[in-house]
Write a protein that holds these residues in place. Sequence first.
Motif, PDB file in Angstrom:
ATOM      1  N   TYR A 130       9.884   8.607  -1.912  1.00  9.78           N
ATOM      2  CA  TYR A 130      10.900   8.867  -0.881  1.00  9.78           C
ATOM      3  C   TYR A 130      12.297   8.612  -1.449  1.00  9.78           C
ATOM      4  O   TYR A 130      13.223   9.404  -1.227  1.00  9.78           O
ATOM      5  N   TYR A 131      12.462   7.501  -2.177  1.00 15.59           N
ATOM      6  CA  TYR A 131      13.760   7.218  -2.778  1.00 15.59           C
ATOM      7  C   TYR A 131      14.162   8.316  -3.763  1.00 15.59           C
ATOM      8  O   TYR A 131      15.340   8.707  -3.824  1.00 15.59           O
ATOM      9  N   LEU A 132      13.224   8.806  -4.528  1.00 16.79           N
ATOM     10  CA  LEU A 132      13.534   9.857  -5.497  1.00 16.79           C
ATOM     11  C   LEU A 132      13.948  11.145  -4.792  1.00 16.79           C
ATOM     12  O   LEU A 132      14.897  11.815  -5.214  1.00 16.79           O
ATOM     13  N   ARG A 167       6.519  13.185 -12.856  1.00 12.66           N
ATOM     14  CA  ARG A 167       6.514  14.584 -12.396  1.00 12.66           C
ATOM     15  C   ARG A 167       7.591  14.809 -11.342  1.00 12.66           C
ATOM     16  O   ARG A 167       8.292  15.833 -11.367  1.00 12.66           O
ATOM     17  N   ALA A 168       7.737  13.869 -10.429  1.00  8.44           N
ATOM     18  CA  ALA A 168       8.746  14.013  -9.377  1.00  8.44           C
ATOM     19  C   ALA A 168      10.154  13.991  -9.966  1.00  8.44           C
ATOM     20  O   ALA A 168      11.024  14.767  -9.536  1.00  8.44           O
ATOM     21  N   ASP A 218       0.823  -1.216   0.000  1.00  9.30           N
ATOM     22  CA  ASP A 218       0.000   0.000   0.000  1.00  9.30           C
ATOM     23  C   ASP A 218       0.855   1.263   0.000  1.00  9.30           C
ATOM     24  O   ASP A 218       0.405   2.319  -0.453  1.00  9.30           O
ATOM     25  N   ASN A 219       2.070   1.149   0.513  1.00  7.44           N
ATOM     26  CA  ASN A 219       2.959   2.311   0.570  1.00  7.44           C
ATOM     27  C   ASN A 219       3.965   2.324  -0.571  1.00  7.44           C
ATOM     28  O   ASN A 219       4.975   3.034  -0.504  1.00  7.44           O
ATOM     29  N   GLY A 220       3.713   1.545  -1.620  1.00  4.50           N
ATOM     30  CA  GLY A 220       4.674   1.439  -2.715  1.00  4.50           C
ATOM     31  C   GLY A 220       4.980   2.759  -3.385  1.00  4.50           C
ATOM     32  O   GLY A 220       6.148   3.097  -3.632  1.00  4.50           O
ATOM     33  N   LEU A 221       3.944   3.528  -3.673  1.00  6.46           N
ATOM     34  CA  LEU A 221       4.149   4.821  -4.333  1.00  6.46           C
ATOM     35  C   LEU A 221       4.931   5.769  -3.428  1.00  6.46           C
ATOM     36  O   LEU A 221       5.869   6.447  -3.877  1.00  6.46           O
TER      37      LEU A 221
END
Length: 335
Positions: free
Chosen positions: A187-189, A234-235, A179-182
Motif C-alpha cells: 500500500y505504501y509503495l 516486482r511492485a 499478518d498484514n505486513g506485506l
Amino acid sequence: MKHLIINADDFGLSPGVNRGIIEAYQAEGISSTTLMVNMPGFADAVRLAGLHPELGVGLHVNLTYGRPISDPRLVPSLVQADGQFLPASEIYYRELRDIETELSAQWERFIATGLRPTHLDAHHHLHQIFPNVYEAMARLAVKEGIPMRRLQKPQVRSGNAALLPLTTKQVLLDTYEGDNGLQKLLYYLRNLQHGSTEIMCHPGYVDEPLRVISTLTKEREAELAVFRNPAISRAIRALGIRLIHYGMLGSVENRFDLAQTEAVPHEDTIPPVVPLQPLTPKRTLTQRKKPGNRKLKSSSLAWRKQRRPALPRKKPRVAARKKKRTLKPQHSRTY
C-alpha cells in the motif's frame, strides 16, 4: 520521479541480524542500512559491507545499547554506574557535550574501517525525541556533508537555521511484522509521493547475541519475510520507483529541483484562461408549477400525439348530477 530508500536499521547488532539484512538486500527489498559500531556483530557487518559495495551503509548512532566507545568517565550523563548506556525505556537528560563526545568516537570507529557513512540516524529514534541528540547529529551531518534521517516532529529541531542537513522529502517509520505486513508495505509503495522517501525496517534472524541484547526478536524474522518477498521488488519495478541509498540523495534532489524548475512553462506557452460561464439561476418551486413556465420540445409533443390515440370525451360529472336532481320529487320544508 519517485525515489525510494528502504533502510534496514541495526546492522552490526548481531550476526543473525546482519545475515537477514544482506538477504533482504539481495532480494532487492532494501537499498540501505545503518551500522552500530559498538555491538557484537560489528566486525561481521563490516566484512559483509565490503562484499556488497553497492549497499549504502550509514551510522546508526547508539546511545542506549551496550557500552560507549569513548571512556564512560568522559560521558557521565549517558551511562549508568556500571558504565553501560542508560536504557531507552527511561527518560534521562543527556548533556550535549557528552553526546558530541560519544558521537565523534562512533564516527571515528566507523571511518577506521575504510568505509564512509552515507548518512546518520539514531537507535530508538533518539534524535526524534531529544533536541540535544538532534543538535549533535545535525552538526556532524552538516560538517561532514551527509544526509540525516528526516524528523517527524519539527519542534525537536534546533532553532539554529544552519543545522539543516539534507533529508528525504518523506519518511515512513512503521513496522511490518503483523499478518498484514506485506499488504501494508505494498500500500505504501502504491501511494508513494513524488520526490524522495525513506522507509525504515528491521529485518533479521534471531540468534543468541540478539536475545541477550534486544527484546525485538521474532518481529525481525517476520519483517525479513516481508522485505525478502519477490512481490516487493516486482511492485517497485512495476510502479516505476527508483530504489536508491542516501549516498545518492544529493544528486537526486538536485536533479529533482532542476526538473521542477524546467517543468514551468514560459509565459508565451501558457494557454489563455477560459472564463467560467455564469450559471443560470434555478427556478423556484412556484415557477416550476405554473404551466406557462414549462417549455416542451415540439418534437416531443408530436411524438406523444402519434403514440396516444384520441379518447372519447366524457361528459362532465356536474351535468350528470344536475340531471339526476331534476328527476327527484320536490318536498316542502316545514318549520
